[in-house]
Design a protein around this motif. Structure first.
Motif, PDB file in Angstrom:
ATOM      1  N   LYS A  43      -3.193  -3.539  -1.410  1.00  0.00           N
ATOM      2  CA  LYS A  43      -1.878  -3.198  -0.884  1.00  0.00           C
ATOM      3  C   LYS A  43      -0.965  -2.565  -1.925  1.00  0.00           C
ATOM      4  CE  LYS A  43      -3.060  -4.673   2.970  1.00  0.00           C
ATOM      5  NZ  LYS A  43      -3.978  -3.637   3.377  1.00  0.00           N
ATOM      6  N   THR A  44      -1.214  -2.836  -3.160  1.00  0.00           N
ATOM      7  CA  THR A  44      -0.334  -2.209  -4.141  1.00  0.00           C
ATOM      8  C   THR A  44      -1.063  -1.146  -4.945  1.00  0.00           C
ATOM      9  OG1 THR A  44      -0.778  -3.979  -5.684  1.00  0.00           O
ATOM     10  CG2 THR A  44       1.161  -4.190  -4.330  1.00  0.00           C
ATOM     11  N   ILE A  45      -2.133  -1.546  -5.586  1.00  0.00           N
ATOM     12  CA  ILE A  45      -2.714  -0.610  -6.546  1.00  0.00           C
ATOM     13  C   ILE A  45      -3.379   0.561  -5.855  1.00  0.00           C
ATOM     14  CG2 ILE A  45      -4.397  -0.396  -8.378  1.00  0.00           C
ATOM     15  CD1 ILE A  45      -3.782  -3.302  -9.035  1.00  0.00           C
ATOM     16  N   ILE A  46      -4.267   0.223  -4.931  1.00  0.00           N
ATOM     17  CA  ILE A  46      -4.965   1.317  -4.251  1.00  0.00           C
ATOM     18  C   ILE A  46      -3.987   2.102  -3.387  1.00  0.00           C
ATOM     19  CG2 ILE A  46      -6.798   1.850  -2.613  1.00  0.00           C
ATOM     20  CD1 ILE A  46      -8.291  -0.564  -3.722  1.00  0.00           C
ATOM     21  N   ALA A  47      -3.059   1.357  -2.785  1.00  0.00           N
ATOM     22  CA  ALA A  47      -2.047   2.037  -1.981  1.00  0.00           C
ATOM     23  C   ALA A  47      -1.246   3.007  -2.836  1.00  0.00           C
ATOM     24  CB  ALA A  47      -1.121   1.014  -1.336  1.00  0.00           C
ATOM     25  N   ASP A  48      -0.900   2.544  -4.028  1.00  0.00           N
ATOM     26  CA  ASP A  48      -0.134   3.418  -4.908  1.00  0.00           C
ATOM     27  C   ASP A  48      -0.930   4.662  -5.266  1.00  0.00           C
ATOM     28  OD1 ASP A  48       2.032   1.871  -4.871  1.00  0.00           O
ATOM     29  OD2 ASP A  48       1.721   0.910  -6.809  1.00  0.00           O
ATOM     30  N   LYS A  49      -2.205   4.444  -5.508  1.00  0.00           N
ATOM     31  CA  LYS A  49      -3.039   5.601  -5.853  1.00  0.00           C
ATOM     32  C   LYS A  49      -3.065   6.600  -4.698  1.00  0.00           C
ATOM     33  CE  LYS A  49      -6.023   3.424  -9.217  1.00  0.00           C
ATOM     34  NZ  LYS A  49      -7.188   2.556  -9.320  1.00  0.00           N
ATOM     35  N   VAL A  59      13.906  14.925   1.826  1.00  0.00           N
ATOM     36  CA  VAL A  59      13.892  13.589   1.238  1.00  0.00           C
ATOM     37  C   VAL A  59      12.543  12.953   1.535  1.00  0.00           C
ATOM     38  CG1 VAL A  59      14.931  11.310   1.269  1.00  0.00           C
ATOM     39  CG2 VAL A  59      16.354  13.336   1.536  1.00  0.00           C
ATOM     40  N   ILE A  60      11.829  12.639   0.488  1.00  0.00           N
ATOM     41  CA  ILE A  60      10.507  12.038   0.647  1.00  0.00           C
ATOM     42  C   ILE A  60      10.568  10.612   0.149  1.00  0.00           C
ATOM     43  CG2 ILE A  60       8.099  12.161  -0.053  1.00  0.00           C
ATOM     44  CD1 ILE A  60       8.553  15.179  -0.403  1.00  0.00           C
ATOM     45  N   VAL A  61      10.226   9.693   1.012  1.00  0.00           N
ATOM     46  CA  VAL A  61      10.270   8.281   0.633  1.00  0.00           C
ATOM     47  C   VAL A  61       8.856   7.807   0.380  1.00  0.00           C
ATOM     48  CG1 VAL A  61      10.853   5.975   1.396  1.00  0.00           C
ATOM     49  CG2 VAL A  61      12.337   7.879   1.960  1.00  0.00           C
ATOM     50  N   CYS A  62       8.657   7.167  -0.752  1.00  0.00           N
ATOM     51  CA  CYS A  62       7.331   6.665  -1.090  1.00  0.00           C
ATOM     52  C   CYS A  62       7.335   5.156  -0.905  1.00  0.00           C
ATOM     53  CB  CYS A  62       6.974   7.002  -2.522  1.00  0.00           C
ATOM     54  SG  CYS A  62       7.129   8.744  -2.852  1.00  0.00           S
ATOM     55  N   CYS A  63       6.466   4.695  -0.066  1.00  0.00           N
ATOM     56  CA  CYS A  63       6.515   3.270   0.256  1.00  0.00           C
ATOM     57  C   CYS A  63       5.135   2.805   0.674  1.00  0.00           C
ATOM     58  CB  CYS A  63       7.519   3.048   1.379  1.00  0.00           C
ATOM     59  SG  CYS A  63       7.662   1.347   1.874  1.00  0.00           S
ATOM     60  N   GLU A  64       4.686   1.725   0.086  1.00  0.00           N
ATOM     61  CA  GLU A  64       3.412   1.153   0.476  1.00  0.00           C
ATOM     62  C   GLU A  64       3.545   0.556   1.872  1.00  0.00           C
ATOM     63  OE1 GLU A  64       5.081   0.369  -2.156  1.00  0.00           O
ATOM     64  OE2 GLU A  64       3.924   0.792  -3.957  1.00  0.00           O
ATOM     65  N   ALA A  65       2.457   0.568   2.585  1.00  0.00           N
ATOM     66  CA  ALA A  65       2.542   0.152   3.988  1.00  0.00           C
ATOM     67  C   ALA A  65       2.807  -1.339   4.128  1.00  0.00           C
ATOM     68  CB  ALA A  65       1.259   0.513   4.711  1.00  0.00           C
ATOM     69  N   TYR A  66       2.522  -2.108   3.111  1.00  0.00           N
ATOM     70  CA  TYR A  66       2.770  -3.532   3.278  1.00  0.00           C
ATOM     71  C   TYR A  66       4.259  -3.866   3.219  1.00  0.00           C
ATOM     72  CZ  TYR A  66       3.688  -4.718  -1.647  1.00  0.00           C
ATOM     73  OH  TYR A  66       4.243  -4.847  -2.892  1.00  0.00           O
ATOM     74  N   ASP A 102       0.385   4.670   2.180  1.00  0.00           N
ATOM     75  CA  ASP A 102      -1.046   4.727   1.922  1.00  0.00           C
ATOM     76  C   ASP A 102      -1.816   5.229   3.139  1.00  0.00           C
ATOM     77  OD1 ASP A 102       0.352   2.450   2.312  1.00  0.00           O
ATOM     78  OD2 ASP A 102      -1.275   1.097   1.863  1.00  0.00           O
ATOM     79  N   TYR A 103      -1.148   5.309   4.294  1.00  0.00           N
ATOM     80  CA  TYR A 103      -1.826   5.840   5.461  1.00  0.00           C
ATOM     81  C   TYR A 103      -1.526   7.311   5.661  1.00  0.00           C
ATOM     82  CZ  TYR A 103      -2.737   0.985   6.398  1.00  0.00           C
ATOM     83  OH  TYR A 103      -3.155  -0.304   6.294  1.00  0.00           O
ATOM     84  N   GLY A 104      -0.945   7.897   4.685  1.00  0.00           N
ATOM     85  CA  GLY A 104      -0.709   9.318   4.798  1.00  0.00           C
ATOM     86  C   GLY A 104       0.766   9.637   4.853  1.00  0.00           C
TER      87      GLY A 104
END
Lengths: 666, 456
Positions: free
Chosen positions: A448-454, A571-578, A643-645
């Motif tokens: 949820k964090t590391i791979i998602a961040d990648k 405006v692009i927001v970067c956010c992990e799905a969790y 992380d889902y696109g």
């Protein structure tokens, strides 16, 4: 602002997939509901098998896994029978989507244009109401639902008048595991019912009436739901194992949101229903202006805290404590808090002292502490591991909450952990159970964090082109990764870091970017309208994103987004799905966090002026407010990279709905 | 909480020479008629620390201390008394009991403190920063008697005024420099690398080291093993750790990380671990250690933290005769919450079995132990009188400590003095700022000022 909103939102809404492929082209979509309305309305009076077919068969292939849909078949039937002729992708979506709309109607006063629309629509004739319905429609995603119901009121008076009773009786009789959905449905109904009779009356009166009728309907529905829930169990027995967690996660949502906003639902039923759900729900936010509850919580409290004296009235519902006492109090109790595992204690201290900030880091630190605590855990004799460990974790969580309110992502993580504990097979030995939990937590952190961040970095980097000027606000670790990665792969760009007092988190980012050789500009938020001219893209981090697309992030974010919007900078927001959450957030007052009020007043360079600050402290007419977060409406967000696109903000609920169940196991 | 507590109770301190003797090790010196060690034990007990190791220098002293502990608090606490050879120093004592230490962190408390600072605060600070060592600092106590009798004790009062020179970083979280004030004659050296890394150093002389330390066990044992010459924690180990904080030879952090990594089992993706730790470290404001570390790559650092106690808290170390007087005065005076006694309406404690003669006054801030007899027309002010003392008539006792079983003849006048147990003062003795050793007999009619009576 309004025109922009309309122009932006309407196409998005249509596209996201709340409408299926059989949906006619947009221009006719306004008419469409009216036409088809007659069919389903008939279906209401006869019973529903007819309406089964559109929802059952015409699902968009994109979104709904068939198996689950099948299980919910019943609900969809009811839903369709109620009012919506439009093919609904799934009851879950339906349910969820309704709520934002409804709340919007209620609290229209928050948003002047909305309330204006809401009140004006019924006073006009059928054709006009159609129009206003469409206006309504593009406010939020379930437009068709409402646009369908409103014209319906205009069409058939008798039916509409009959509608409320009908819906109530139906609720009473139908199997009602879908209590929530019915509430939604009923409210839709009553809306349609009341619009017509009240047509000639004052808009204001109408509004009151509407809410009253709704209230009654809601109450009725809840009662029915409760009664039916008991008898219902057997039918869904085979399904319950799998569907429960997901369902539970979704179900309480409308209610939770409604409570603070309308506060009209009868307390009693609310509490009863709440109790049923409590197991699955991450704790609802406590309202700190509720005396009895606060007292109760105080008795349970591990840490002694003194409430601050000079509170800001609007934010009384949020916890406000004397910051200066908290840390010494907590740390002097270091050895007396035996019930708290030392790793958890350390994290709590770090949260309290502000050593760890940033949502990801806080969440990871918490999970690692839990991991450690679980490793050291041993079940006491005569106790069940599942029960006892859950109780332990609950204790840890409440301790952490006392240290600092949890963020949404942490709530999600805790929910995951508790589910994991609950799902442990009974025959597992203690050590196996522990190791499985630990590896689950490790997996959660990794995925949820590391791979998602990648994944986010990979996606977002495609949006960076040579020669761009990227603006970012505060400090977000994902944004930092993106910038560093883009620099690594040789993109030529410049970074503008906008920062704000009192935390000045941007300085951390600045320091690290500069050491890596990026070209940076650093400024404070007061210069935003000036510096925005240069920017070609805005990258923002997030604390959480709610299902209506509202971005909940460090205070100041919404300002940045709005200015960017005014300058038409994406405006692009970067956010992990969790960090997504199924709640709906409309303002930054209901749920927020208060920081140390003194931090606002203390300006480092003026710190020597003790006399000055003393007069500030003693002044009763002066209250300091240090809000930690604010909410950015989805209109100002061009894109969310998760992380889902890369998705539009209107797609958040889809992600929440679809991935939460199968993948996240939340 | 994975902390072990070691109390360094010492042996027969040379600073307190006439007061301590073979019969009374320093730890058992009575403060308001309770051994000083009991204050430490109470403090720790109030923090829920019940497993303690008490280290005493010398077998005899250990026996005595052990005997007292077992009689006083065997039911409440689990105390191990370890005897070490005399004159090994604090570091040596810890070296001797190293095999007892198993917890992750060690809290080391000096056995001669009277304080109400919660030790948990030090431990919490230690944990929060993940430090190698955390030192508790407190404000220099205002030494010397408050009113009368201040004249004589002056030379002793002055001494602690420049006890410690302490360098702190700008946030007052880290210890950058520590030295004993007495060691610094003309000049001193501060590590340039530390100064550069920290940017700013605040040098304080109004703080003093309270001899309450939290050590990471691995670090402590490493240092003790590597440097066999180190004798004292304060003078050798602590300055060493502070000095080397930016080029650490003790790799405790590393081993911990590796342990954690192995513990997680399947996390074979080392890469992820790195990212993870990076996220965590990025999230926090980097301390100058981390900045320095990242700047130079391979260098290892460790953190030396401080916890600065609130000024309102009481703290005194019983390391001089003056301090002994101060503690006795404060415990029954201003800081009477420490003593655990309940005070009468006159702010004094007179044991019910004590006998007072006619026209005898016992002023506020006084204490009379059980079974003591005071003759007629006496006056006791700001003094502690032990158990079963016999005091004749017409005696004046001001600002003094009279220990158990002392005998004071008629017409004596005692000011600012310590009369140890079983000592005897014959008639009409006038003492001012004197110390009388246990069992010593002061001849009748003599008049003394600022003297120490001890058998040679």
């Amino acid at each position: 602002m309004d025109t922009r909103r309309g122009a932006l939102a309407v196409p998005k809404v249509r596209r996201v997939g709340f409408f299926t492929s059989i949906e006619p082209p947009p221009e006719s979509s306004l008419q469409r509901p009216n036409r088809s309305q007659s069919g389903p309305v008939d279906a209401t009076t006869s019973s529903s098998p007819l309406s089964d077919s559109p929802s059952g068969n015409l699902i968009s292939p994109v979104l709904i896994p068939p198996s689950r849909h099948h299980s919910d078949n019943l609900t969809s039937r009811v839903a369709a029978a109620a009012a919506a002729p439009v093919p609904v992708p799934g009851p879950a979506a339906f349910r969820r989507y309704l709520t934002p709309e409804r709340t919007l109607l209620h609290v229209g006063s928050y948003n002047p244009p909305d309330s204006l629309l809401g009140t004006s629509s019924p006073s006009s004739n059928g054709g006009l109401s159609e129009d206003s319905a469409s206006l309504f429609g593009f406010q939020r995603s379930d437009s068709t639902k409402l646009s369908a119901s409103l014209p319906n009121g205009g069409f058939d008076l008798t039916l509409a008048v009959r509608a409320p009773q009908e819906s109530e009786t139906k609720i009473a009789t139908t199997s009602a595991s879908q209590g929530k959905k019915k509430i939604a449905e009923v409210s839709g109904k009553s809306e349609s019912a009341t619009t017509k009779p009240q047509k000639e009356k004052e808009p204001k009166a109408l509004k009151d009436k509407t809410t009253k009728a709704e209230r009654r309907a809601i109450q009725e529905a809840q009662r029915a739901a409760k009664a039916a829930a008991k008898g219902e169990g057997s039918r869904r027995a085979d399904e319950s194992g799998r569907a429960n967690p997901g369902k539970a996660a979704i179900k309480p949502q409308p209610k939770k949101e409604r409570l603070p906003v309308t506060s009209s639902v009868s307390e009693k039923t609310a509490v009863a229903v709440e109790k049923e759900k409590r197991m699955d729900v991450p704790q609802t936010q406590m309202q700190y202006d509720d005396k009895s509850r606060v007292d109760k919580a105080k008795r349970r409290a591990v840490v002694e805290q003194t409430e601050s004296k000079n509170k800001v009235e609007l934010f009384l519902h949020l916890p406000q404590y004397e910051r200066s006492n908290q840390l010494p109090n907590l740390s002097s109790n270091f050895f007396t808090l035996d019930s708290i595992h030392h790793a958890v204690y350390k994290v709590g201290l770090q949260h309290l002292a502000g050593d760890i900030s940033g949502d990801n880091a806080r969440c990871i630190a918490m999970l690692q502490a839990f991991q450690e605590a679980i490793e050291d855990y041993s079940t006491p004799p005569m106790k069940d591991l599942t029960m006892d460990l859950t109780a332990k974790i609950n204790g840890y969580v409440s301790f952490l909450i006392e240290c600092r309110p949890l963020s949404m992502s942490m709530g999600n993580a805790i929910r995951f952990l508790k589910n994991q504990i609950r799902k442990l097979p009974v025959n597992l030995s203690e050590s196996e159970a522990k190791s499985s939990l630990c590896s689950d937590i490790g997996r959660f952190i990794d995925e949820k964090t590391i791979i998602a961040d990648k994944a986010i970095v990979q996606h977002a980097v495609t949006k960076i082109r040579d020669g761009e000027v990227l603006l970012t606000y505060g400090f977000s670790c994902v944004v930092e990764m993106i910038l560093l990665y883009a620099h690594e792969i040789g993109k030529k760009f410049r970074v503008v870091i906008v920062d704000s007092r009192p935390n000045l988190e941007g300085q951390k980012l600045l320091r690290r970017l500069v050491t890596r050789g990026l070209d940076c500009t650093y400024t404070h938020i007061n210069a935003i309208s000036y510096i925005m001219r240069e920017a070609t893209r805005v990258f923002l981090g997030a604390s959480s994103i709610y299902s209506n697309g509202t971005l909940y992030a460090r205070v100041g974010t919404s300002c940045i987004a709005m200015v960017a919007n005014a300058f038409s900078v994406p405006v692009i927001v970067c956010c992990e799905a969790y960090k997504f959450h199924e709640r709906v957030l409309l303002d930054s007052i209901c749920s927020n966090e208060l920081g140390d009020p003194d931090a606002v007043a203390n300006i480092p360079s003026f710190r020597t002026n003790a006399k000055h600050s003393k007069t500030m402290d003693n002044n009763k007419n002066l209250q300091f407010l240090n809000l930690m977060y604010d909410s950015t409406p989805s209109e100002y967000i061009s894109m969310i990279v998760s992380d889902y696109g890369m998705i539009p903000p209107t797609s958040i609920p889809v992600i929440v709905r679809e991935y939460r169940r199968e993948n996240l196991l939340l | 909480m994975d902390f072990q507590v070691v109390i360094l109770a010492g042996g027969f301190s040379s600073y307190l020479v006439p007061l301590v003797a073979k019969e009374v090790p320093k730890a058992l010196l009575p403060v308001a008629n309770r051994p000083v060690l009991s204050y430490v034990l109470d403090l720790l007990e109030s923090s829920n620390l019940k497993d303690l190791i008490v280290v005493v220098e010398g077998e005899d002293a250990a026996l005595k201390v052990g005997g007292w502990i077992s009689s006083a608090c065997v039911d409440r606490l689990h105390v191990e008394v370890a005897a070490v050879a005399e004159n090994v120093g604090t570091a040596g004592a810890l070296r001797a009991i190293a095999h007892h230490l198993t917890a992750k962190d060690i809290l080391i408390v000096s056995g001669d403190i009277v304080s109400d600072i919660p030790p948990g605060a030090v431990a919490a600070t230690h944990r929060r920063h993940d430090a190698a060592v955390t030192v508790m600092l407190c404000a220099q106590p205002v030494s010397g008697p408050s009113e009368s009798g201040g004249s004589g004790g002056k030379d002793k009062t002055k001494k602690p005024a420049c006890d410690d020179i302490i360098g702190l970083d700008s946030l007052k979280q880290f210890l950058l420099y520590i030295a004993k004030g007495t060691e610094i004659k003309k000049d001193t050296r501060v590590k340039k690398s530390i100064l550069c890394a920290a940017g700013k150093m605040e040098i304080r002389s109004d703080l003093m080291d309270s001899h309450i330390y939290a050590f990471k066990r691995a670090v402590l044992q490493e240092v003790l093993d590597q440097k066999p010459a180190f004798r004292s924690l304060k003078q050798d180990v602590l300055p060493y750790l502070v000095r080397t904080q930016l080029r650490s030879d003790v790799f405790s952090d590393q081993s911990n990380v590796e342990e954690n990594g192995n513990g997680n089992g399947k996390n074979n993706m080392q890469n992820n671990e790195v990212v993870l730790s990076q996220i965590l470290s990025n999230a926090s404001m980097p301390s100058f250690h981390q900045v320095y570390e990242s700047g130079l790559g391979t260098r290892k650092t460790h953190k030396c933290c401080v916890y600065i106690a609130d000024e309102s808290k009481y703290f005194v170390r019983l390391n001089s005769i003056q301090a002994f007087m101060d503690v006795n005065r404060d415990v029954i005076g201003e800081s009477n919450h420490l003593s655990g006694y309940s005070f009468s309406a006159h702010h004094n404690i007179v044991h019910p079995s004590a006998e007072l003669g006619s026209k005898t006054t016992v002023g506020p801030h006084c204490m009379l132990g059980e079974g003591s007899q005071v003759g007629d027309k006496c006056s006791v002010k700001r003094s502690v009188i032990g158990r079963h003392c016999r005091i004749g008539s017409n005696v004046k006792i001001v600002n003094s400590v009279v220990m158990d079983h002392a005998t004071i003849g008629d017409g004596c006048s005692i000011q600012g003095s310590v009369i140890c147990s079983n000592a005897q003062l014959q008639e009409r003795v006038t003492l001012r700022d004197c110390q009388v050793e246990a069992g010593y007999v002061v001849c009748a009619g003599s008049e003394h000022k600022g003297e120490t009576f001890a058998r040679k």
